[in-house]
Motif scaffolding. Sequence first.
Motif, PDB file in Angstrom:
ATOM      1  N   ALA A  38       0.827  -1.206   0.000  1.00 23.00           N
ATOM      2  CA  ALA A  38       0.000   0.000   0.000  1.00 23.00           C
ATOM      3  C   ALA A  38       0.865   1.260   0.000  1.00 23.00           C
ATOM      4  O   ALA A  38       0.589   2.221  -0.733  1.00 23.00           O
ATOM      5  CB  ALA A  38      -0.926  -0.012   1.211  1.00 23.00           C
ATOM      6  N   GLU A  39       1.919   1.246   0.802  1.00 22.13           N
ATOM      7  CA  GLU A  39       2.829   2.389   0.888  1.00 22.13           C
ATOM      8  C   GLU A  39       3.512   2.654  -0.461  1.00 22.13           C
ATOM      9  O   GLU A  39       3.565   3.793  -0.927  1.00 22.13           O
ATOM     10  CB  GLU A  39       3.880   2.054   1.947  1.00 22.13           C
ATOM     11  CG  GLU A  39       4.705   3.201   2.422  1.00 22.13           C
ATOM     12  CD  GLU A  39       5.628   2.734   3.542  1.00 22.13           C
ATOM     13  OE1 GLU A  39       6.853   2.893   3.366  1.00 22.13           O
ATOM     14  OE2 GLU A  39       5.139   2.209   4.556  1.00 22.13           O
ATOM     15  N   MET A  40       3.997   1.603  -1.090  1.00 24.55           N
ATOM     16  CA  MET A  40       4.706   1.767  -2.359  1.00 24.55           C
ATOM     17  C   MET A  40       3.761   2.136  -3.496  1.00 24.55           C
ATOM     18  O   MET A  40       4.131   2.906  -4.377  1.00 24.55           O
ATOM     19  CB  MET A  40       5.492   0.500  -2.703  1.00 24.55           C
ATOM     20  CG  MET A  40       6.685   0.276  -1.807  1.00 24.55           C
ATOM     21  SD  MET A  40       7.783   1.704  -1.635  1.00 24.55           S
ATOM     22  CE  MET A  40       8.361   1.900  -3.297  1.00 24.55           C
ATOM     23  N   LYS A  41       2.541   1.615  -3.497  1.00 19.03           N
ATOM     24  CA  LYS A  41       1.580   2.002  -4.532  1.00 19.03           C
ATOM     25  C   LYS A  41       1.304   3.494  -4.459  1.00 19.03           C
ATOM     26  O   LYS A  41       1.240   4.173  -5.474  1.00 19.03           O
ATOM     27  CB  LYS A  41       0.271   1.217  -4.376  1.00 19.03           C
ATOM     28  CG  LYS A  41       0.327  -0.153  -4.989  1.00 19.03           C
ATOM     29  CD  LYS A  41      -1.028  -0.818  -4.933  1.00 19.03           C
ATOM     30  CE  LYS A  41      -1.006  -2.149  -5.624  1.00 19.03           C
ATOM     31  NZ  LYS A  41      -2.305  -2.827  -5.589  1.00 19.03           N
ATOM     32  N   THR A  42       1.162   4.028  -3.244  1.00 16.40           N
ATOM     33  CA  THR A  42       0.938   5.458  -3.067  1.00 16.40           C
ATOM     34  C   THR A  42       2.129   6.249  -3.584  1.00 16.40           C
ATOM     35  O   THR A  42       1.968   7.232  -4.311  1.00 16.40           O
ATOM     36  CB  THR A  42       0.704   5.791  -1.579  1.00 16.40           C
ATOM     37  OG1 THR A  42      -0.401   5.023  -1.119  1.00 16.40           O
ATOM     38  CG2 THR A  42       0.426   7.260  -1.380  1.00 16.40           C
ATOM     39  N   LYS A  43       3.338   5.820  -3.230  1.00 13.02           N
ATOM     40  CA  LYS A  43       4.544   6.518  -3.676  1.00 13.02           C
ATOM     41  C   LYS A  43       4.709   6.458  -5.183  1.00 13.02           C
ATOM     42  O   LYS A  43       5.088   7.448  -5.813  1.00 13.02           O
ATOM     43  CB  LYS A  43       5.783   5.924  -3.010  1.00 13.02           C
ATOM     44  CG  LYS A  43       5.914   6.291  -1.567  1.00 13.02           C
ATOM     45  CD  LYS A  43       7.179   5.704  -0.981  1.00 13.02           C
ATOM     46  CE  LYS A  43       7.300   6.037   0.490  1.00 13.02           C
ATOM     47  NZ  LYS A  43       8.525   5.467   1.081  1.00 13.02           N
ATOM     48  N   LEU A  44       4.437   5.310  -5.778  1.00 13.20           N
ATOM     49  CA  LEU A  44       4.650   5.146  -7.213  1.00 13.20           C
ATOM     50  C   LEU A  44       3.577   5.832  -8.048  1.00 13.20           C
ATOM     51  O   LEU A  44       3.844   6.253  -9.167  1.00 13.20           O
ATOM     52  CB  LEU A  44       4.720   3.657  -7.565  1.00 13.20           C
ATOM     53  CG  LEU A  44       5.916   2.921  -6.980  1.00 13.20           C
ATOM     54  CD1 LEU A  44       5.773   1.419  -7.216  1.00 13.20           C
ATOM     55  CD2 LEU A  44       7.221   3.431  -7.549  1.00 13.20           C
TER      56      LEU A  44
END
Length: 85
Positions: A58-64
């Motif tokens: 979830a964290e990386m999807k938001t960042k990407l």
Amino acid sequence: MAISTRQVKNKRDSNGVLTGRPGTVYDVNIKYTAPDGKKKSYAKKGFATKKEAAQHEAEMKTKLQNPGQVASITSQRADCRCLSQ
């Protein structure tokens, strides 16, 4: 989803120390489109729990999905540190 499981022969505990026992680990694989329009993928392997893998995903999807927003938040934090000193 982008979380997959795999069996390992020598699983690590929460401190990262090898336990000598087999077990299941979770991998995160995300495919996304970069701001320049190119298709890219992101992968990180070896999460001990599915919960950790889901949080990281979830964290990386938001960042990407919002790379410019993340960069602006980081620069704002840096500016605040400079002002507080």
